[in-house]
Enzyme design. Sequence first.
Site, PDB file in Angstrom:
ATOM      1  N   LYS A  54      -7.867  -8.528  -2.972  1.00  0.00           N
ATOM      2  CA  LYS A  54      -8.362  -7.150  -3.068  1.00  0.00           C
ATOM      3  C   LYS A  54      -9.012  -6.903  -4.438  1.00  0.00           C
ATOM      4  CE  LYS A  54      -4.579  -5.737  -0.045  1.00  0.00           C
ATOM      5  NZ  LYS A  54      -3.258  -5.062   0.014  1.00  0.00           N
ATOM      6  N   GLN A  98       1.776  -2.389  -3.188  1.00  0.00           N
ATOM      7  CA  GLN A  98       1.802  -3.486  -2.216  1.00  0.00           C
ATOM      8  C   GLN A  98       3.185  -3.616  -1.575  1.00  0.00           C
ATOM      9  OE1 GLN A  98      -0.856  -5.295  -1.201  1.00  0.00           O
ATOM     10  NE2 GLN A  98       0.419  -6.425   0.227  1.00  0.00           N
ATOM     11  N   ASP A 121      -3.991   3.836   1.130  1.00  0.00           N
ATOM     12  CA  ASP A 121      -3.261   3.077   2.143  1.00  0.00           C
ATOM     13  C   ASP A 121      -2.904   3.943   3.356  1.00  0.00           C
ATOM     14  OD1 ASP A 121      -2.661   0.377   2.005  1.00  0.00           O
ATOM     15  OD2 ASP A 121      -1.054   0.642   0.529  1.00  0.00           O
TER      16      ASP A 121
HETATM   17  N1  GUN Z   1       1.536  -5.133   3.157  1.00  0.00           N
HETATM   18  C1  GUN Z   1       1.040  -5.545   4.340  1.00  0.00           C
HETATM   19  N2  GUN Z   1      -0.006  -4.770   4.707  1.00  0.00           N
HETATM   20  C2  GUN Z   1      -0.169  -3.868   3.728  1.00  0.00           C
HETATM   21  C3  GUN Z   1      -1.087  -2.794   3.532  1.00  0.00           C
HETATM   22  O1  GUN Z   1      -1.977  -2.500   4.337  1.00  0.00           O
HETATM   23  N3  GUN Z   1      -0.939  -2.088   2.389  1.00  0.00           N
HETATM   24  C4  GUN Z   1       0.042  -2.373   1.496  1.00  0.00           C
HETATM   25  N4  GUN Z   1       0.129  -1.612   0.404  1.00  0.00           N
HETATM   26  N5  GUN Z   1       0.904  -3.339   1.642  1.00  0.00           N
HETATM   27  C5  GUN Z   1       0.797  -4.085   2.753  1.00  0.00           C
END
Ligand code: GUN
Length: 296
Positions: A54, A98, A121
Amino acid sequence: MTSAEIIDGRAIAEQINGETMARVREIGRQGIEPGLAFVRVGEDAASKVYVGMKERMCARLGIKSATHVLPAATSEAELLGLLAQLNADSRTHGILVQAPLPPPLDPAKIFAAVSPAKDVDGFNPVNVGKLMLGDPGGFVPCTPAGVHELLIRSRVEMAGAEVVVLGRGNIVGKPMIAILLQKAPHANATVTLCHSQTRDIAGHCRRADILIAAIGVAKFVRPDMVKPGAVVVDVGVNRVSDPAAKGGYRLVGDVDFEGVRKVAGKITPNPGGVGPMTIAMLMRNTVRAAAMAARS
Ligand code: GUN
């Protein structure tokens, strides 16, 4: 032998990333530089890889990113303190904590502490609620939003379609059905959500015009569970041990791709299907958050 059309998630994600880059340039001319903060707690190997990907995409698209790495033993108060700081920082337009968070941190409490306006998110209860209510002003979680965009750009008819989603997680399954049941363009589907207590999952799957697997079981969807011509989307990322592979494991999806592609009408590869879309939607949400902040 017929074979399903492949839904090329990498190509579709690149198209969206191109649109996002153009939007970054446009708001840049108004003096807005989108900023995204990543918060990673502990040393989960997969989380490191995801955050790294990312960060690199931010750099490519002209989004400024900052990553805050905290030790696994970080207290709730410390993490909430960092989030309060980021919520108050005018150069930070998006905040991504995350998942998974190391226990005993409570993800629900942490996600609720991200300002809804910066919650790219879509995990804050305000944004979860807006999605359920059909209010387009909120942020939609990136993975189900990415699946939706894949279906739209692959010209899959959703109105009236029987959609079966496997998996009731807060990150994919639940928001996925909320998106597809809306009374809105590219939605209006009839949705069924199957989970570990569902009786006769295979029977439900066989009725699906669109089958979305986010159940976290390697190769769960077999060819005899798929209606001929159905659209199959594989969200799964499962580690299976493989002594021949680098690191001793390889990643496989929730769908038996080689078997199911002979039955389905359209299918996402994995990797190269949903994964790139999740990142593309995060970038798009962040640029939108930046533009919205400038208008407020
Ligand atoms: N862990 C797995 N998928 C995601 C997501 O879309 N966002 C975040 N923050 N963590 C994740």
